[in-house]
Motif scaffolding. Sequence first.
Motif, short mmCIF file in Angstrom:
data_model
loop_
_atom_site.label_atom_id
_atom_site.label_comp_id
_atom_site.label_asym_id
_atom_site.label_seq_id
_atom_site.Cartn_x
_atom_site.Cartn_y
_atom_site.Cartn_z
N TYR A 5 -5.79 -0.96 -1.80
CA TYR A 5 -6.22 -2.32 -1.05
C TYR A 5 -5.11 -2.84 -0.22
N THR A 13 -12.66 -9.21 -4.57
CA THR A 13 -11.79 -10.52 -4.35
C THR A 13 -12.14 -10.75 -2.86
N LEU A 15 -10.37 -9.31 -0.22
CA LEU A 15 -8.96 -9.68 0.30
C LEU A 15 -8.12 -8.52 -0.01
N TRP A 16 -7.32 -8.12 1.08
CA TRP A 16 -6.14 -7.11 0.84
C TRP A 16 -4.84 -7.70 0.37
N ASN A 17 -4.24 -7.04 -0.18
CA ASN A 17 -3.09 -7.44 -0.87
C ASN A 17 -1.98 -8.43 -0.50
N ALA A 18 -1.60 -8.22 0.81
CA ALA A 18 -0.69 -9.02 1.30
C ALA A 18 -1.26 -10.16 1.65
N ILE A 20 -3.07 -12.12 0.00
CA ILE A 20 -2.79 -12.90 -1.35
C ILE A 20 -1.35 -13.17 -1.26
N GLY A 21 -0.65 -12.33 -1.23
CA GLY A 21 0.61 -12.45 -1.46
C GLY A 21 1.31 -13.48 -0.51
N LEU A 24 0.53 -16.99 -1.69
CA LEU A 24 1.16 -17.08 -2.86
C LEU A 24 2.75 -17.81 -2.21
N PHE A 25 3.08 -17.14 -1.24
CA PHE A 25 4.51 -17.22 -0.79
C PHE A 25 4.58 -18.70 -0.09
N ALA A 27 2.42 -21.18 -0.78
CA ALA A 27 2.54 -22.14 -1.97
C ALA A 27 3.89 -22.51 -2.35
#
Lengths: 291, 628
Positions: A5, A13, A15-18, A20-21, A24-25, A27
Motif C-alpha cells: 500500500y 481503509t 488509503l495509501w500509507n503516506a 495517513i502519514g 497525522l503529521f 495533526a
Amino acid sequence: MEIPYTISTRPDTGLWNAKIGIWLFLASEVMLFGGLFSAYIFLRLDAQPGEWPHGLLNVPVGTMNTAILIMSSVTVVLAWAALKMRRYNAYWWYMLATIMCGVIFLFVKLYYEWPQKFEHYGVFLKPSALEKYEQYLGNNRRTEKGMEPRIEISGHLHNPEAIKDPSIKEYEIGLDPVFVDPNNPTNDRPHFLYVPPTDHIAKIEKEDVERIDSFGPWHSAYFASYFTITGLHGAHVLAGVLVFIYMWLPVSKKLYQRNPEHLANRVEVCGLFWHFVDLVWIFVFPLFYLL
Amino acid sequence: MDASTSLPAAAGHHHPHTHAGEHEHHELGWWRKYIFSTDHKVIGIQYGLCGLVFLFFGFSLMMIMRWQLAYPGQALPVIGKWLPYFFGPNTMPDGKMTPEFYNSLGAMHGTIMIFLGVVPVAFAAFGNFVVPLQIGAPDMTFPKVNAASFWAFGVGGVIMLTSFFVPGGAAKGGWTSYVPLSDIADKGPGFHPFLNGQTLWLVGFIFLITSSLLGAVNFITTIIQLRAKGLTWMRLPFFVWAQFVTAFLLLLAFPPLEAAIVMQLMDRTAATSFFLPAGMIVNGAPLHISGGGSPILWQHLFWFLGHPEVYVLILPAFGIVAEILANNSRKPLWGYKSLVFSVLVIGFLSFIVWAHHMWLTGMGSTVSAFFQTTTLLISIPSVIILSAFFISLWGGSIRFTVPMLWATAFLPMFGIGGLTGIPLAFNSADLYLHDTYYIIAHFHYIVAPGTIFGLFAGIYYWFPKATGRTMNEFWGKVHFWPSLICMNVIFLPMFLQGMLGMHRRWYDGGQGWTLSGEHIWGLTGFQWNTPISWAAWIMGLAQIPFIINFFWSIKHGKKVNDNPWEATTLEWTAPSPPPHGNFVITPVAYRGPYEYSLPGREKDFTMQNEPVEPAERSRRAAEPALAH
C-alpha cells in the motif's frame, strides 16, 4: 520485501500509507502552532494597558503575501491535477509557479518586512514622565475617551550612538505620525496603510526613559510572538519550497516515467502540507496585522 | 512478500547472487545491516539497547545523589575521587558534592530516565520490535522514517550527555525546567552563550521531540494499514492497542512542549520575554528585558505534554503485562473490550488533566474544580484495566516464569502508585503534599516498580523471539527478587518523609529542617535517607545479573523453538529471530488474540492463524461467550 500500500490503496481503509502519514503529521503540526497561538492569546490577555502594540505592521504588504500564498495553494492543486491527467509539461509549469510564489513570500519577509523592524525604535517612558511628554502622547484625551494610555514613543532613532554613550543625555526620535498629532481622532485606530516616520524630531531625556529597544523580538511580548511564529512559519515555507524544487527537478521526471502515480501521490502529500502552511498564515495574518 | 523470504533459508544463509536486484537487501554490509538499518527489528533492538544504557546511566546519577542525601557534606568514598575527572573539577571537589552539581544530577536524572530511558524502551523498542510482528506486517510503513527517528533520538541523547561537559555543567532547573529560573540559569560570566547546560537541554529536546513525532506517525500508520488479513481491530492484541494510543499521545502532546521549548530558546538566545514578567532582578541587578511574559504559560504548555507523558510511560507497560498475564495464566484476558475502551478513554482524558500539576499556582477554584473532576474521572478506566488484569489471574493455571514474576509484581506496585495519587488529585490535600517526597514516591511507584518492571517482563518474554534463545531463569529470579524488595525499601519510606513535609529538592536531605527530626517507625525523617540509599545501591548491584544474563544468553542461552511460551499471537508464528520481511508464510488471522484453553482442543492454546474448523464454528454459535 516490499511494503504494501505504498502507492495503491488498502481496500478496507481506502488509503495509501503516506496519506495517513501526512494527515497525522499535520495533526501534530496543528498542536505545535496551536501551542504557539495559545501562548499569543495567553500573553495578550495578560498584557498591561498600553503594552500590546497595534497597527505596527504593513497591512498591504501582508495582504499581498496572503494572496501570494493562496495563489500557490491553487497552483499546487493544478500541478497535482496535471499529473493525474498525465500532462507532465503543465505539471512542470504549475510547480514552477508554486515554487516562485513561495520564494517571493520568503523574499518579502526576509528582505522587506523583518529588516525594517530592526531600524525602528520604541522608547518606553517611566510612568512619572508620561505627563512631561503629553504633547506626543495625548493621554489626557485618551483617558477621557476610555482608551488605553500610550506609554511608548516610537519612530526613527537619529542618534543610535546614544544607546551606548552615557555622555549623551537624550534620544532624538524622528516621530511616527501618530505622535506628531496624537489628539487627532484618525490616529485613534491603527493606520491601514503604512506611514513612514516623519521629520519631526522629539528629544527625549534618558532619565525619563524606562527602556529603549528596536522592534526586534526583545521589544515586547507582541514582537516576541511575531518573530517566533512568523519565523517558524517561514521555516515551514522554506521546507515546502525545497521539497517542491526536488519534485520539479529532472530526477522526479524519472520517477514520473517509471510510475506517474507515485509522483502524483508525492505531490498530493506535499500539497497537503503546503495547504496547511497556507492555513497557518491565514491565522497569522489577522492575529498580527489586523487585530 | 516476495518469494525469497518465504524460504526458511532467507534467515541469512542464502547466496545473494542467485537473486535479482530486488533482493539487494540481503547484500547489505555490516554497517547497513546492524547500524544504519531500516529493518524495524534492528531499530527496535537499537532503541532498546540505547534506552537500557540510558536507564542505567540515569539511575547511576541518582545513586550518586543518594550519597549526598544520606550523608550530606561528607566526601563520597572511592568513586568520589574519580568523578571530578569525569564531570569536571567543580562538581565534586574532594569528593564532596556541590549544590550546583546536585541540581544538575537531579534535573538530568529525570530527563534521562523519562525521555532517553523509559520512552525509548517502552514505546520505541517494544513498539518497533513487537508491533509489526504482532499485526503480521513485513515492516513499518515508512522504514526510512523509522531509521530517521532513531538517529534523531541518538543526536538528542548525545546533546543531552554533552551538556555535562560544557562549562558550568548540565541543566539545573529540574526535569520540568520551570521558568523564570531556567530562563536566567546558566547565563553570564563563565557560561558559553549557546553551549551551556540549559540551552543544550532545549536543543536536545527538539531532536527528541522530532524523533517521537516520526515514530508516532509511523506506528499509527503501520497499525492502520499493515494489519494482516483477517486481523480486525477487535482481534488486535491488547499490546497493539496500548501502543496505538501511546503513539497518539506522543503525536499530539509533544508539539505544545516543542512550542514552549522554542519560546524558552528564544528567551535565552534572542532576548525575548515569553516567560519573564517585568521587573525581574537577578544577582541584585535589574534584567534588561521587555517583560510582559508569564511563568504560568510555561507550566501550562509543559504539563500539556507532561501529563499525557505519564500515560506514554505506563500504557506500553499495560500492554506488555496483558500479553504476559494471559500467556502465563493460560486463560483469555478478562474483559478484552473493556480494556480496549478503557485505554482509549485514558488516551482522551489524559489531555484534559494537566493542570492538576499546578494547584499551587493559584489558578482559582473554578479551574481547579474542573481539573480535579477530570483527574478523578481518569482513575476509572485505570482501575478497570487493573481490575481486569487481576480477574484474568482468577482460576488460571499460573506458570511463574520469569516474565510472569515481573508482570505479577507490576500489579500491586502500579496499584500502590495509582491509589496514592488520589489524594494528590484533590486541590486541598495537594497543597500540603506538593513537591514533597510523597510525590516522588507516588510517581516512582508508577514508573519504577510499575513501568520498568513491565519492561523487564517484556525483555524476558520477547528475548527468545529476538534471539532464538531464552534468558537464564535462575539468574532472572536473582535479578527479580532483590529488585522487588529494594524498590519497596526505597520508595515506601518516602511516603512517610513526604507526609513530614520533606521537600523533594533539598540538597542536604532535610538535615537542616526541624520537622525532619520527627520520628516515624523508629527513625527520623532524615535518618530514613540511609536505608533508602543503601537499598538504591543494592538495587544497582542487583542489575548486574541481568546485564550478564542478557549478553550471555544472546550466544549461550537455551535454544528454543519459535513459540517457546506457547502463546497465541502472530509474532510467535514467525521464525526466531525473524528474517528481513519477518514471516515465512504471510499470516492470516482467523480468531482473537487470547484463545487459551479452548474447550475441545488438544493444546491449551490456539494461535490466531489457526482456521476455525466447522465443528468449532457450530460450538461457538451455541456458546456466545466464545464468539469474539
